[in-house]
Design an enzyme around this catalytic site. Structure first.
Site, PDB file in Angstrom:
ATOM      1  N   SER A   1     -24.810 -13.177 -24.443  1.00 22.01           N
ATOM      2  CA  SER A   1     -24.321 -12.156 -25.364  1.00 22.01           C
ATOM      3  C   SER A   1     -23.528 -12.759 -26.513  1.00 22.01           C
ATOM      4  CB  SER A   1     -23.425 -11.164 -24.611  1.00 22.01           C
ATOM      5  OG  SER A   1     -22.204 -11.791 -24.219  1.00 22.01           O
ATOM      6  N   GLY A   2     -23.074 -14.004 -26.342  1.00 21.48           N
ATOM      7  CA  GLY A   2     -22.222 -14.629 -27.337  1.00 21.48           C
ATOM      8  C   GLY A   2     -20.755 -14.557 -26.980  1.00 21.48           C
ATOM      9  N   GLY A   3     -20.419 -13.755 -25.943  1.00 23.48           N
ATOM     10  CA  GLY A   3     -19.049 -13.682 -25.473  1.00 23.48           C
ATOM     11  C   GLY A   3     -18.696 -14.891 -24.638  1.00 23.48           C
ATOM     12  N   VAL A   4     -17.418 -15.000 -24.285  1.00 28.75           N
ATOM     13  CA  VAL A   4     -16.959 -16.177 -23.563  1.00 28.75           C
ATOM     14  C   VAL A   4     -17.616 -16.281 -22.190  1.00 28.75           C
ATOM     15  CG1 VAL A   4     -14.911 -14.937 -22.718  1.00 28.75           C
ATOM     16  CG2 VAL A   4     -14.931 -17.430 -22.736  1.00 28.75           C
ATOM     17  N   ASP A   5     -17.838 -15.162 -21.506  1.00 25.74           N
ATOM     18  CA  ASP A   5     -18.357 -15.221 -20.141  1.00 25.74           C
ATOM     19  C   ASP A   5     -19.766 -15.814 -20.095  1.00 25.74           C
ATOM     20  OD1 ASP A   5     -16.009 -13.902 -19.605  1.00 25.74           O
ATOM     21  OD2 ASP A   5     -16.942 -11.932 -19.527  1.00 25.74           O
ATOM     22  N   SER A   6     -20.681 -15.210 -20.838  1.00 28.15           N
ATOM     23  CA  SER A   6     -22.054 -15.707 -20.810  1.00 28.15           C
ATOM     24  C   SER A   6     -22.151 -17.082 -21.466  1.00 28.15           C
ATOM     25  CB  SER A   6     -22.998 -14.720 -21.499  1.00 28.15           C
ATOM     26  OG  SER A   6     -22.677 -14.546 -22.860  1.00 28.15           O
ATOM     27  N   SER A   7     -21.301 -17.354 -22.454  1.00 27.26           N
ATOM     28  CA  SER A   7     -21.342 -18.662 -23.115  1.00 27.26           C
ATOM     29  C   SER A   7     -20.924 -19.779 -22.167  1.00 27.26           C
ATOM     30  CB  SER A   7     -20.421 -18.652 -24.349  1.00 27.26           C
ATOM     31  OG  SER A   7     -20.844 -17.685 -25.288  1.00 27.26           O
TER      32      SER A   7
ATOM     33  N   LYS B   1     -10.843 -13.916 -15.843  1.00 28.30           N
ATOM     34  CA  LYS B   1     -11.105 -14.282 -17.239  1.00 28.30           C
ATOM     35  C   LYS B   1     -10.330 -15.523 -17.672  1.00 28.30           C
ATOM     36  CE  LYS B   1     -12.960 -12.018 -20.124  1.00 28.30           C
ATOM     37  NZ  LYS B   1     -14.329 -11.996 -20.716  1.00 28.30           N
TER      38      LYS B   1
ATOM     39  N   GLU C   1       4.587 -10.977  -5.983  1.00 29.58           N
ATOM     40  CA  GLU C   1       3.523 -11.211  -6.955  1.00 29.58           C
ATOM     41  C   GLU C   1       3.864 -10.729  -8.362  1.00 29.58           C
ATOM     42  OE1 GLU C   1       2.459  -7.182  -5.056  1.00 29.58           O
ATOM     43  OE2 GLU C   1       3.508  -9.039  -4.535  1.00 29.58           O
TER      44      GLU C   1
ATOM     45  N   GLY D   1       0.835  -1.196   0.000  1.00 31.89           N
ATOM     46  CA  GLY D   1       0.000   0.000   0.000  1.00 31.89           C
ATOM     47  C   GLY D   1       0.865   1.238   0.000  1.00 31.89           C
TER      48      GLY D   1
ATOM     49  N   HIS E   1       7.928  -7.395  -3.479  1.00 32.78           N
ATOM     50  CA  HIS E   1       6.649  -7.796  -4.083  1.00 32.78           C
ATOM     51  C   HIS E   1       6.837  -9.129  -4.813  1.00 32.78           C
ATOM     52  CE1 HIS E   1       4.173  -4.183  -3.421  1.00 32.78           C
ATOM     53  NE2 HIS E   1       5.325  -3.536  -3.449  1.00 32.78           N
TER      54      HIS E   1
ATOM     55  N   CYS F   1       5.306  -6.108   1.659  1.00 35.50           N
ATOM     56  CA  CYS F   1       5.618  -4.676   1.588  1.00 35.50           C
ATOM     57  C   CYS F   1       4.945  -3.933   2.746  1.00 35.50           C
ATOM     58  CB  CYS F   1       5.224  -4.126   0.230  1.00 35.50           C
ATOM     59  SG  CYS F   1       5.903  -2.458  -0.104  1.00 35.50           S
ATOM     60  N   TYR F   2       3.943  -3.102   2.487  1.00 35.07           N
ATOM     61  CA  TYR F   2       3.262  -2.406   3.580  1.00 35.07           C
ATOM     62  C   TYR F   2       2.667  -3.400   4.573  1.00 35.07           C
ATOM     63  CZ  TYR F   2       0.165   0.724   6.146  1.00 35.07           C
ATOM     64  OH  TYR F   2      -0.460   1.428   7.145  1.00 35.07           O
TER      65      TYR F   2
END
Length: 563
Positions: A266-272, A418, A214, A98, A212, A125-126
Site C-alpha cells: 500500500s505504501g504505508g509503513v506496515d506493508s513496506s 506499530k 503498566e 478487570g 497498575h 489488580c483483578y
C-alpha cells in the site's frame, strides 16, 4: 494521482535492483485459526509471556510494557484453560486487571492448577485478587475504594519491589481488596484501602500487586514489572529487532523455497517493512503488487509508484482497479460489510496479478503460492484474533479475507505493534520518510466516509484530507501526532451560510490522535490557529462542505477510525 490513461496504468511492472532485509519465518497451520478462516502461517517466535485478559482496559498496554522490557508477549483471553495456556509453552504468565468482583456470580476465575504448573505468574489488580482467592487468601470490600493516584507503604521490598522506596505513588482502580495473603506469601506493601497491596512467594515464583504497574501514572511500575520478568521469571531482555532479523532470515527461506511470492503493497509503513523483510530472504522471487483501488489520498499513487520503488528497489506491479472497487461498494453503507468487500476485492485482484506475474516471467505452468501482508498485532486483536476475543472491527486483511483464499499468507509483522515495526524498519535501513509515515488504513478512504462510497464523496474527502495534511506539515506537527484521519459524514448534512446564501452541505470531522501502538490513543491538542486555518480552507475550497468539527474522543471508548 499520476496523469496516465487507465489502460496505461492497468498493469505495469517496475523492476530495479533488489534491496532490503528480514522476514519472520512462518509455518503452515490448519485453516480457521483466525477470523476469515484462511490459511495462515504464523511466525516462529520465542516462548511468550502470556497476558491473560480479564476484560481489562489495559491488557494491551501490559503486553506493550513487557515488550518495552525486551521480552516477547502475547494476549490470551481468560477463557483459555490451563492446558491451552501451557500448550503455548509460556515463559511466564501475567493476569490482567478487570471490571469484575472475584466473589460475584459468574466472575472470571483462575484455575488453581495454574499455580502448580511451575510457570512464574504475576497478578495485577483483578488478577492479583483472583490469584489470592484461588490460593486461599481473603478478598472482600474494604469500604474504601481507591481510584487514581494512591500512596503505598512498602513494608518489605522482596524480589518484586527491589529498589523501591518505603513509600511510592501508584495508580489504583478497585473497590475490593486482598485482606489476607495466601499461606506461604510475604506481604510486601499496604495502602489505606488495601491491607495487602503486594505479595510474593519466591519459592513458587508467584507475585502480585493491587495497583497498575503498566500505566505511566505508576512511576515505578515498569521497575516492578521488570523485577518480575528478569528476577522472578529469570528471563533475558533479548526481544530486539536485530535479534529478530538474525534469527528468522534463514527460516523464511526454508519455508518459501523457490516459490514465487507476491506482496500487497500500500505504501504505508506496515506493508513496506513487510516487503523489505521478505525480500531480504528471497530477493527477486518477490513481486510487490500495488492495487490502486481509488480509495487513496491525493498523491499516494505517485509516492508508491516512484518514491518507494526508488528507495527500496522492489519489483512493483501496479493494477488499476478503481472502477472495480467502486462498483463493488455501490449502495453499501454498513462499515463491516464495506471492510469485507474491500478485503475480498483485494484478494481477487491479487489472484489476477499473480497469474500475470508468472506469465510475464515466462514461467508457464508455475504459480504464486504465497501472499505477503503487513498485518500487525493490533489488527489481529481488534478483529477478534483468538478464542474469546471481541471483534471490535474486521480489518480487511484479517476478518475481511474471503474463505476461498488460494494463497498461503506470510505475515511477518503479525506479532508486532506499530512502534516495533518502525524499530525493525529503521534497523533494516528503510528510509525514515517511509518508516515515519503516518498510518493509513488498508481500506483507505472507504472507511473514512460514513455512508455509501461514491466517486463524488471520494473527491470531496480527498480534497479536505489534502488540506489538513498540508497545514499540519506546514505547522511542523507531522511527528507530534500519530495520525489525523479526516472523515466525511456522507449521510449527514448541515445548514450553513456561504456567500450570503443558504447551503446544505456535508460536515467534515478532524480526528487528530496521539498513540504509541494504536491499541490506546488520545486526541491531540492541536493549536487553535492551525485548526482555524484548516477549517477555513476546507469550507472555502471544498465544494459541498460547510462545517468542520473536531473529534476529542480517546481510545477507548472510540476507535481511531470511525468505521
Amino acid at each position: 494521482m499520476l496523469a496516465r490513461t487507465a489502460q496505461d496504468r492497468a498493469t505495469r511492472t517496475t523492476s530495479v535492483s533488489v534491496r532490503s532485509q528480514w522476514p519472520l519465518a512462518e509455518r503452515p497451520t490448519s485453516r480457521g485459526d483466525y477470523p476469515g478462516s484462511v490459511t495462515h502461517t504464523p511466525p516462529t517466535l520465542p516462548r511468550p509471556v502470556l497476558v491473560v485478559d480479564f476484560g481489562a482496559q489495559y491488557a494491551q498496554l501490559i503486553a506493550r510494557r513487557v515488550r518495552e522490557a525486551k521480552v516477547y508477549s502475547e494476549i490470551v483471553p481468560h477463557t483459555f484453560s490451563v492446558e491451552q495456556m501451557l500448550a503455548k509453552n509460556p515463559a511466564a504468565i501475567i493476569l490482567s486487571g478487570g471490571p469484575s468482583s472475584v466473589y460475584a456470580d459468574g466472575a472470571p476465575f483462575v484455575d488453581p492448577a495454574l499455580f502448580d504448573a511451575g510457570v512464574p505468574v504475576f497478578g495485577i489488580c483483578y488478577g492479583f485478587q483472583a490469584m489470592a482467592k484461588a490460593l486461599g487468601g481473603t478478598v472482600a470490600q474494604t469500604g474504601l475504594s481507591e481510584y487514581g493516584g494512591t500512596s503505598v507503604d512498602v513494608c518489605e521490598a522482596g524480589a518484586l519491589l527491589h529498589g523501591s522506596p518505603e513509600q511510592q505513588t501508584t495508580w489504583m482502580s478497585h473497590g475490593d481488596a486482598v485482606h489476607s495473603a495466601p499461606e506461604g506469601f510475604r506481604v510486601l506493601a499496604t495502602s489505606a484501602g488495601s491491607p495487602v497491596a503486594a505479595f510474593e512467594n519466591t519459592e513458587r515464583r508467584l507475585y502480585g500487586v493491587q495497583w497498575h504497574p503498566e500505566v505511566k501514572h505508576s512511576p515505578l511500575g515498569q521497575q516492578a514489572l521488570e523485577n518480575f520478568l528478569y528476577n522472578g521469571a529469570g528471563l533475558a531482555p533479548d526481544w530486539t529487532p536485530s535479534n529478530l532479523i538474525a534469527d528468522q532470515v534463514e527460516l523464511i527461506r526454508a519455508q518459501v523455497g523457490d516459490a514465487r511470492v507476491i506482496c500487497g503493497l500500500s505504501g504505508g509503513v506496515d506493508s513496506s517493512v513487510a516487503a523489505a523483510l521478505v525480500q531480504k530472504a528471497i530477493g527477486d522471487q518477490l513481486t510487490c503488487v500495488f492495487v490502486d483501488h481509488g480509495l487513496l489520498r491525493e498523491g499516494e499513487a505517485t509516492q508508491v509508484e516512484e518514491d518507494f520503488v526508488a528507495a527500496t528497489g522492489v519489483q512493483l506491479k501496479v493494477v488499476d482497479a478503481r472502477q472495480r472497487f467502486l462498483d463493488a461498494l455501490a449502495g453499501v453503507s454498513d462499515p463491516e460489510t464495506k471492510r469485507k468487500i474491500i478485503g475480498r476485492e483485494f484478494i481477487r485482484v491479487f489472484e489476477i496479478a499473480a497469474r500475470e506475474v508468472v506469465e510475464e516471467a515466462g514461467e508457464s505452468g508455475a504459480e504464486v503460492k504465497f501472499l505477503v501482508q503487513g498485518t500487525l498485532y493490533p489488527d489481529v486483536v481488534e478483529s477478534g484474533g483468538g478464542e474469546g476475543a471481541a471483534n471490535i472491527k474486521s480489518h480487511h486483511n484479517v476478518g475481511g479475507l474471503p474463505d476461498d483464499l488460494a494463497f498461503s499468507l506470510i505475515e511477518p509483522l503479525r506479532a508486532l505493534f506499530k512502534d516495533e515495526v518502525r524499530a525493525v524498519g529503521l534497523e533494516l535501513g528503510v528510509p525514515e520518510v517511509i518508516v515515519w509515515r503516518q498510518p493509513f488504513p488498508g481500506p483507505g478512504l472507504g472507511i473514512r466516509i460514513v455512508g455509501e462510497v461514491t466517486a463524488e464523496r471520494l473527491d470531496i474527502l480527498r480534497a479536505a484530507d489534502l488540506i489538513a495534511r498540508e497545514e499540519l506539515t506546514k505547522a511542523g506537527l507531522d511527528r507530534e501526532i500519530w495520525q489525523c484521519p479526516v472523515v466525511l459524514l456522507g449521510d449527514v448534512r448541515s445548514v450553513g451560510v456561504q456567500g450570503d446564501g443558504r447551503t446544505y452541505g456535508h460536515p467534515i470531522v478532524l480526528r487528530p490522535v496521539s498513540s504509541e501502538d494504536a491499541m490506546t490513543a488520545d486526541w491531540t491538542r492541536l493549536p487553535y490557529d492551525v485548526l482555524a486555518t484548516i477549517s477555513t480552507r476546507i469550507t472555502n475550497e471544498v465544494k459541498d462542505v460547510n462545517r468542520v468539527v473536531l473529534d476529542v474522543t480517546s481510545k477507548p471508548p472510540g476507535t481511531i477510525e470511525w468505521e
